[in-house]
Write an enzyme that holds these catalytic residues in place. Sequence first.
Site, mmCIF file in Angstrom:
data_model
loop_
_atom_site.group_PDB
_atom_site.id
_atom_site.type_symbol
_atom_site.label_atom_id
_atom_site.label_comp_id
_atom_site.label_asym_id
_atom_site.label_seq_id
_atom_site.Cartn_x
_atom_site.Cartn_y
_atom_site.Cartn_z
ATOM 1 N N LYS A 145 0.835 -1.213 0.000
ATOM 2 C CA LYS A 145 0.000 0.000 0.000
ATOM 3 C C LYS A 145 0.867 1.259 0.000
ATOM 4 C CE LYS A 145 -3.139 3.038 1.227
ATOM 5 N NZ LYS A 145 -4.360 3.357 0.539
ATOM 6 N N CYS A 196 -3.552 10.643 1.332
ATOM 7 C CA CYS A 196 -2.779 9.430 1.061
ATOM 8 C C CYS A 196 -1.390 9.737 0.551
ATOM 9 C CB CYS A 196 -3.522 8.595 0.032
ATOM 10 S SG CYS A 196 -5.260 8.492 0.410
HETATM 11 N N1 SAJ Z 1 -1.474 14.816 -8.676
HETATM 12 C C1 SAJ Z 1 -0.554 15.543 -9.418
HETATM 13 N N2 SAJ Z 1 -0.099 14.989 -10.578
HETATM 14 C C2 SAJ Z 1 -0.520 13.762 -11.020
HETATM 15 C C3 SAJ Z 1 -1.441 13.039 -10.256
HETATM 16 C C4 SAJ Z 1 -1.909 13.586 -9.066
HETATM 17 O O1 SAJ Z 1 -0.145 16.654 -9.046
HETATM 18 O O2 SAJ Z 1 -0.055 13.347 -12.079
HETATM 19 C C5 SAJ Z 1 -1.962 15.366 -7.394
HETATM 20 C C6 SAJ Z 1 -3.465 15.564 -7.343
HETATM 21 O O3 SAJ Z 1 -3.823 16.801 -7.861
HETATM 22 C C7 SAJ Z 1 -3.725 15.446 -5.862
HETATM 23 C C8 SAJ Z 1 -2.707 14.423 -5.395
HETATM 24 O O4 SAJ Z 1 -1.712 14.409 -6.384
HETATM 25 O O5 SAJ Z 1 -3.470 16.667 -5.179
HETATM 26 C C9 SAJ Z 1 -3.218 13.026 -5.177
HETATM 27 O O6 SAJ Z 1 -4.281 12.686 -6.042
HETATM 28 P P1 SAJ Z 1 -4.483 11.279 -6.732
HETATM 29 O O7 SAJ Z 1 -5.713 11.365 -7.526
HETATM 30 O O8 SAJ Z 1 -3.274 10.851 -7.454
HETATM 31 O O9 SAJ Z 1 -4.617 10.246 -5.522
HETATM 32 P P2 SAJ Z 1 -5.516 10.189 -4.164
HETATM 33 O O10 SAJ Z 1 -4.658 10.702 -3.042
HETATM 34 O O11 SAJ Z 1 -6.845 10.784 -4.339
HETATM 35 O O12 SAJ Z 1 -5.693 8.613 -3.987
HETATM 36 C C10 SAJ Z 1 -4.557 7.777 -3.884
HETATM 37 C C11 SAJ Z 1 -4.697 6.611 -4.880
HETATM 38 N N3 SAJ Z 1 -3.418 5.924 -4.984
HETATM 39 C C12 SAJ Z 1 -2.829 5.694 -6.174
HETATM 40 O O13 SAJ Z 1 -3.280 6.059 -7.220
HETATM 41 C C13 SAJ Z 1 -1.552 4.918 -6.123
HETATM 42 C C14 SAJ Z 1 -5.801 5.685 -4.389
HETATM 43 O O14 SAJ Z 1 -5.858 4.526 -5.206
HETATM 44 C C15 SAJ Z 1 -5.543 5.256 -2.948
HETATM 45 O O15 SAJ Z 1 -6.588 4.456 -2.444
HETATM 46 C C16 SAJ Z 1 -5.468 6.486 -2.099
HETATM 47 O O16 SAJ Z 1 -4.408 7.306 -2.574
HETATM 48 C C17 SAJ Z 1 -5.223 6.054 -0.670
HETATM 49 O O17 SAJ Z 1 -6.186 6.067 0.128
HETATM 50 O O18 SAJ Z 1 -4.121 5.640 -0.340
#
Ligand code: SAJ
Length: 408
Positions: A195, A249
């Site tokens: 995770k 996360c």
């Molecule tokens: N972000 C960027 N650039 C990117 C992707 C995301 O700047 O290319 C930013 C987003 O704007 C946001 C943050 O990162 O601020 C995180 O967003 P996200 O959509 O990537 O992820 P979370 O935090 O909403 O959810 C993540 C997910 N993990 C992965 O994709 C590996 C989800 O599957 C998990 O269940 C969750 O974390 C968790 O609970 O751990």
Amino acid sequence: MTVTVLGLGYIGLPTALLLAKAGHTVHGFDVNTARVEGLNQKQLPFEEPGLEELFSAAHENFKAETSVQPADVFLIAVPTPQKDKKADLTYVLSALEMIKPVFAAGNTVIVESTIGPIDSRRTIIPLLESWGMPFSYAYCPERAIPGNTLNEMVKNDRVVGGKTAQDAEKVKDLYASFVSGNIFLTDPTTAAVCKLMENTYRDVNIALANEFALLGEELNFNVWEAIELANHHPRVHLHQPGPGVGGHCIAIDPWYFVGESQQTALIKQAREINDAMPQHVSELVKKTAQKLQIAKPIVGLLGYAYKKNVDDARETPAETVARAVEGFSTCLVADPHCLNTRRPLEDLENVLATSDIIVLTTDHDIFESIEFSRYSNILAVIDTRNFFTAQNFAGASVENIVLGTPAK
Ligand code: SAJ
């Protein structure tokens, strides 16, 4: 099965409802009695696509309670905030304390909350052993992404880390009642590491994209175009730059490795790069204000949620941007998705009609229809997500500054 779910938040509530819909008798428990009462009056505590429909389909088998009810299985989905670069287990341990009086020999405990790599082995299993009764235990990290939670809870593959192979099998059967993805079995430490690795992978890659954005500004290239072109290589999947990383996360989980080991130079550096992005955005705003010769500008942030189309503002970089920008401006923040935030938010139209500089912090779909030509007060737009198109600027004389692109 009878299942008691402890913690009715972004993960616990949808999980409880999916279990109820699958035919289990589910007791939901939350320390927040207002939330429990609200649920029993059919009020959902947050936005999530499909949750209302699921609630209607599941409510016959689901009841929210203000005390922990006896059950075959206790599923813990409470928050584990970061403290000293480790997962703070206070709420998990307090959930276990509440389970103890109703716990019976042979019951199962499942933890879904994000915990440190060795927390099951070091703390949780020894505590359960101290109760002196046979029990099953598994660590089953949630993997659902806010905004698509229900879909992902059902379709994503899952990892079940059982204390023993039999424990893992038992817990797999429960998840198989609502998960259509594959369910892989392992031990609790491997499940936890898995995770944390998933979110660290994303954090490190976002940091790389953010570093490329800073290079774009320095070396005069457009990072968005360069990333898009590089991603045509079959083995390259660069992430997107932005104003920083939020959510409960990705901005937190990598620290749980750093808190346990010194061998985390890259992980730590990535966290620091992403955490520095809001300050960089604030510097862009400051430079723009100086160029426009506005001593104390009104700066309007569009978007408070940590990512698009959700109402979730946990660890949002928009808050850090706002605080930094407040040092030299009057900062107004609008986010039609976020209703209950600690920061008072302004009406979107009001922010557009009064700001000198607009900063796009969250790429919500609702901002797609903004026509800057309607607001002669707006002198510059700073787009941290490469979100706006020529259509938004049609007929407007506004400077458009995009993060990670050559300074104009
Ligand atoms: N972000 C960027 N650039 C990117 C992707 C995301 O700047 O290319 C930013 C987003 O704007 C946001 C943050 O990162 O601020 C995180 O967003 P996200 O959509 O990537 O992820 P979370 O935090 O909403 O959810 C993540 C997910 N993990 C992965 O994709 C590996 C989800 O599957 C998990 O269940 C969750 O974390 C968790 O609970 O751990």
